[in-house]
Design a protein around this motif. Sequence first.
Motif, PDB file in Angstrom:
ATOM      1  N   ALA A 160      47.180  -0.813  -6.530  1.00 32.33           N
ATOM      2  CA  ALA A 160      47.117   0.490  -7.190  1.00 32.33           C
ATOM      3  C   ALA A 160      45.892   0.560  -8.094  1.00 32.33           C
ATOM      4  CB  ALA A 160      48.393   0.745  -7.986  1.00 32.33           C
ATOM      5  N   ALA A 161      45.613  -0.523  -8.805  1.00 31.73           N
ATOM      6  CA  ALA A 161      44.421  -0.554  -9.653  1.00 31.73           C
ATOM      7  C   ALA A 161      43.156  -0.449  -8.814  1.00 31.73           C
ATOM      8  CB  ALA A 161      44.411  -1.834 -10.476  1.00 31.73           C
ATOM      9  N   GLY A 162      43.138  -1.141  -7.675  1.00 32.38           N
ATOM     10  CA  GLY A 162      41.979  -1.072  -6.790  1.00 32.38           C
ATOM     11  C   GLY A 162      41.764   0.334  -6.258  1.00 32.38           C
ATOM     12  N   MET A 163      42.853   1.002  -5.859  1.00 30.77           N
ATOM     13  CA  MET A 163      42.736   2.386  -5.383  1.00 30.77           C
ATOM     14  C   MET A 163      42.159   3.286  -6.464  1.00 30.77           C
ATOM     15  SD  MET A 163      46.080   3.308  -3.084  1.00 30.77           S
ATOM     16  CE  MET A 163      47.220   2.985  -4.410  1.00 30.77           C
ATOM     17  N   ALA A 164      42.614   3.085  -7.712  1.00 36.07           N
ATOM     18  CA  ALA A 164      42.119   3.910  -8.810  1.00 36.07           C
ATOM     19  C   ALA A 164      40.627   3.700  -9.022  1.00 36.07           C
ATOM     20  CB  ALA A 164      42.895   3.597 -10.090  1.00 36.07           C
ATOM     21  N   LEU A 165      40.175   2.456  -8.971  1.00 36.39           N
ATOM     22  CA  LEU A 165      38.755   2.170  -9.157  1.00 36.39           C
ATOM     23  C   LEU A 165      37.926   2.771  -8.025  1.00 36.39           C
ATOM     24  CD1 LEU A 165      38.972  -1.537 -10.386  1.00 36.39           C
ATOM     25  CD2 LEU A 165      38.278   0.451 -11.745  1.00 36.39           C
ATOM     26  N   VAL A 166      38.424   2.698  -6.796  1.00 32.69           N
ATOM     27  CA  VAL A 166      37.713   3.305  -5.670  1.00 32.69           C
ATOM     28  C   VAL A 166      37.616   4.812  -5.869  1.00 32.69           C
ATOM     29  CG1 VAL A 166      37.760   3.737  -3.181  1.00 32.69           C
ATOM     30  CG2 VAL A 166      38.380   1.486  -4.061  1.00 32.69           C
ATOM     31  N   SER A 167      38.712   5.435  -6.276  1.00 32.78           N
ATOM     32  CA  SER A 167      38.702   6.883  -6.500  1.00 32.78           C
ATOM     33  C   SER A 167      37.718   7.262  -7.601  1.00 32.78           C
ATOM     34  CB  SER A 167      40.110   7.362  -6.863  1.00 32.78           C
ATOM     35  OG  SER A 167      41.013   7.159  -5.796  1.00 32.78           O
ATOM     36  N   PHE A 168      37.678   6.460  -8.660  1.00 30.27           N
ATOM     37  CA  PHE A 168      36.725   6.725  -9.738  1.00 30.27           C
ATOM     38  C   PHE A 168      35.291   6.653  -9.220  1.00 30.27           C
ATOM     39  CE2 PHE A 168      33.885   5.172 -13.069  1.00 30.27           C
ATOM     40  CZ  PHE A 168      34.075   6.122 -14.061  1.00 30.27           C
ATOM     41  N   LEU A 169      34.997   5.633  -8.424  1.00 31.15           N
ATOM     42  CA  LEU A 169      33.637   5.487  -7.891  1.00 31.15           C
ATOM     43  C   LEU A 169      33.283   6.637  -6.956  1.00 31.15           C
ATOM     44  CD1 LEU A 169      33.563   1.642  -7.267  1.00 31.15           C
ATOM     45  CD2 LEU A 169      32.019   2.917  -8.757  1.00 31.15           C
ATOM     46  N   LEU A 170      34.206   7.038  -6.104  1.00 36.32           N
ATOM     47  CA  LEU A 170      33.944   8.165  -5.215  1.00 36.32           C
ATOM     48  C   LEU A 170      33.652   9.427  -6.016  1.00 36.32           C
ATOM     49  CD1 LEU A 170      36.710   7.624  -2.492  1.00 36.32           C
ATOM     50  CD2 LEU A 170      34.284   7.040  -2.321  1.00 36.32           C
ATOM     51  N   TRP A 171      34.452   9.660  -7.047  1.00 32.99           N
ATOM     52  CA  TRP A 171      34.255  10.837  -7.890  1.00 32.99           C
ATOM     53  C   TRP A 171      32.882  10.822  -8.555  1.00 32.99           C
ATOM     54  CZ3 TRP A 171      35.476  10.658 -13.587  1.00 32.99           C
ATOM     55  CH2 TRP A 171      35.185  11.884 -14.202  1.00 32.99           C
ATOM     56  N   ARG A 172      32.522   9.686  -9.139  1.00 29.61           N
ATOM     57  CA  ARG A 172      31.251   9.619  -9.845  1.00 29.61           C
ATOM     58  C   ARG A 172      30.072   9.731  -8.875  1.00 29.61           C
ATOM     59  NH1 ARG A 172      31.649  11.957 -12.662  1.00 29.61           N
ATOM     60  NH2 ARG A 172      29.533  11.568 -13.384  1.00 29.61           N
ATOM     61  N   LEU A 173      30.181   9.150  -7.701  1.00 27.45           N
ATOM     62  CA  LEU A 173      29.044   9.121  -6.782  1.00 27.45           C
ATOM     63  C   LEU A 173      28.809  10.460  -6.089  1.00 27.45           C
ATOM     64  CD1 LEU A 173      29.486   5.562  -5.237  1.00 27.45           C
ATOM     65  CD2 LEU A 173      27.686   6.314  -6.802  1.00 27.45           C
ATOM     66  N   VAL A 174      29.847  11.272  -5.959  1.00 26.38           N
ATOM     67  CA  VAL A 174      29.637  12.582  -5.330  1.00 26.38           C
ATOM     68  C   VAL A 174      29.456  13.682  -6.368  1.00 26.38           C
ATOM     69  CG1 VAL A 174      30.893  11.960  -3.238  1.00 26.38           C
ATOM     70  CG2 VAL A 174      32.118  13.068  -5.122  1.00 26.38           C
ATOM     71  N   SER A 175      29.532  13.320  -7.651  1.00 20.58           N
ATOM     72  CA  SER A 175      29.336  14.295  -8.724  1.00 20.58           C
ATOM     73  C   SER A 175      27.873  14.301  -9.155  1.00 20.58           C
ATOM     74  CB  SER A 175      30.232  13.955  -9.921  1.00 20.58           C
ATOM     75  OG  SER A 175      31.595  14.041  -9.569  1.00 20.58           O
ATOM     76  N   PRO A 176      27.415  15.411  -9.720  1.00 23.16           N
ATOM     77  CA  PRO A 176      25.994  15.535 -10.052  1.00 23.16           C
ATOM     78  C   PRO A 176      25.582  14.910 -11.378  1.00 23.16           C
ATOM     79  CG  PRO A 176      27.128  17.587 -10.523  1.00 23.16           C
ATOM     80  CD  PRO A 176      28.143  16.674  -9.893  1.00 23.16           C
ATOM     81  N   ARG A 177      26.518  14.346 -12.129  1.00 25.81           N
ATOM     82  CA  ARG A 177      26.159  13.827 -13.446  1.00 25.81           C
ATOM     83  C   ARG A 177      25.141  12.694 -13.336  1.00 25.81           C
ATOM     84  NH1 ARG A 177      31.765  13.434 -16.965  1.00 25.81           N
ATOM     85  NH2 ARG A 177      32.431  15.575 -16.702  1.00 25.81           N
ATOM     86  N   ARG A 178      24.327  12.574 -14.364  1.00 25.68           N
ATOM     87  CA  ARG A 178      23.320  11.521 -14.419  1.00 25.68           C
ATOM     88  C   ARG A 178      23.324  10.944 -15.829  1.00 25.68           C
ATOM     89  NH1 ARG A 178      23.892  12.957 -10.022  1.00 25.68           N
ATOM     90  NH2 ARG A 178      22.389  13.532  -8.419  1.00 25.68           N
ATOM     91  N   GLY A 179      22.515   9.902 -16.039  1.00 19.35           N
ATOM     92  CA  GLY A 179      22.368   9.352 -17.369  1.00 19.35           C
ATOM     93  C   GLY A 179      22.810   7.909 -17.442  1.00 19.35           C
ATOM     94  N   ILE A 180      22.513   7.278 -18.555  1.00 17.84           N
ATOM     95  CA  ILE A 180      22.793   5.861 -18.727  1.00 17.84           C
ATOM     96  C   ILE A 180      24.289   5.568 -18.730  1.00 17.84           C
ATOM     97  CG2 ILE A 180      22.684   6.079 -21.247  1.00 17.84           C
ATOM     98  CD1 ILE A 180      21.504   3.045 -19.176  1.00 17.84           C
ATOM     99  N   ALA A 181      25.072   6.443 -19.373  1.00 20.03           N
ATOM    100  CA  ALA A 181      26.522   6.220 -19.412  1.00 20.03           C
ATOM    101  C   ALA A 181      27.119   6.286 -18.014  1.00 20.03           C
ATOM    102  CB  ALA A 181      27.183   7.243 -20.332  1.00 20.03           C
ATOM    103  N   ASP A 182      26.643   7.224 -17.211  1.00 19.34           N
ATOM    104  CA  ASP A 182      27.120   7.359 -15.828  1.00 19.34           C
ATOM    105  C   ASP A 182      26.798   6.104 -15.028  1.00 19.34           C
ATOM    106  OD1 ASP A 182      27.944   9.078 -13.410  1.00 19.34           O
ATOM    107  OD2 ASP A 182      25.902   8.492 -12.890  1.00 19.34           O
ATOM    108  N   ALA A 183      25.561   5.598 -15.165  1.00 19.15           N
ATOM    109  CA  ALA A 183      25.156   4.400 -14.421  1.00 19.15           C
ATOM    110  C   ALA A 183      25.960   3.182 -14.852  1.00 19.15           C
ATOM    111  CB  ALA A 183      23.662   4.151 -14.623  1.00 19.15           C
ATOM    112  N   LEU A 184      26.183   3.041 -16.156  1.00 18.55           N
ATOM    113  CA  LEU A 184      26.965   1.900 -16.645  1.00 18.55           C
ATOM    114  C   LEU A 184      28.407   1.977 -16.157  1.00 18.55           C
ATOM    115  CD1 LEU A 184      25.650   1.656 -20.320  1.00 18.55           C
ATOM    116  CD2 LEU A 184      25.200   0.049 -18.439  1.00 18.55           C
TER     117      LEU A 184
END
Length: 374
Positions: free
Chosen positions: A127-151
């Motif tokens: 379940a934790a792994g699924m959540a981390l994958v979902s977070f990465l998918l969300w961040r990578l397809v979203s337009p946000r940029r910046g140091i906090a996003d990259a970290l």
Amino acid sequence: MEFRNDYELLCPPDPLPPEHDRATPKHGATNKYPVGLAVLETPGFLVGHVVALAGGGRWSTDGVSSPYQVAVAFSLLALALAGFVWLRAALLAAGVPDAIAVALTIASAVATNAIHYVAKEPAMPHAAGMALVSFLLWRLVSPRRGIADALAIGAAAGLLLLVRNSNVALAPILGLLCWRSGRSRGSLVTAALAAIAVLALQPLSLHALWGDWRVSTYADEAFTGAPAGFWNGLLHARHGLFLYSPWYLVLVGLAVSGARHRSVRPMLLATAATFLAFVLVNGSWWCWWFGDSFGNRAYLEVLPVLTLAAGVSLSARTVSRAGVARLSVAVAAFTLANVYLWAGYVLQRFPQDGNHSAGDAWGWIARAADPGER
């Protein structure tokens, strides 16, 4: 690094694991698991510790009394539920209509084996792994940029590999999304450095445990299940993915059917490569059925990827209101079937280790009604 007492406190009434009696050169017991889940459990553990200290002696501060168990379990549950919020956000960011995004997100939660590992086994890594994958998918397809996003992207990717090293099989889709995200070279380097910093916890912890530098944590286990494990993990009566969680097959079908649309073809091909990588890694493992398992739990981390691909595939074609209604009916039907099967699993109406036929599992209620079976 002294795990012997942890096994003795946490495992009973289940048998103590073999690692309890296998000493390392530095300590009294081995631990084969990566440290990612422990890192994710740390906030809950600290909350439990504060509550135990404030209890005035009501609870032990041994790390396993009720405040620790409740705080850790609920922190992992919160992470898992956040994963479904992130998955819907990823679908929306990818241009999937909200009605379809909601239906697919609900299906991923309750029409698959994910329901067990969120509701009953949140302390397993899936379940934790699924959540981390979902977070990465969300961040990578979203337009946000910046140091906090990259970290954040780098730290999540590092944690994903620390939770289960086999999550390296997600490289095709995550790599493609990184490349297509339009992020600067500096952002990608920052993300890579953050991931490396998190991943360094594995060799450092193993050095503290063993006294030498190593990467492997499963010295006595190997990838000896191929090639039979490739199709067994999908179709065998012992936890075959498509037999016990057929919604995965629906998602694969939706992804494949959308590949004819040029605009989404690269992402769908990367999804196919990712799923194939999971088949190769999981099927090669000697224990391709993964012990006690509701469905084949080793594929749970690829579920958000397949869900996103299905949503993108559907959004590439014209989906009428009737089509959304049909999707909703399908989700409801697969959910009812899944909950029925899960009830038999939780009630142990068929062996949880998978030593049964598919008919035994899906027909459990008929046997439960048989006086001879009772």
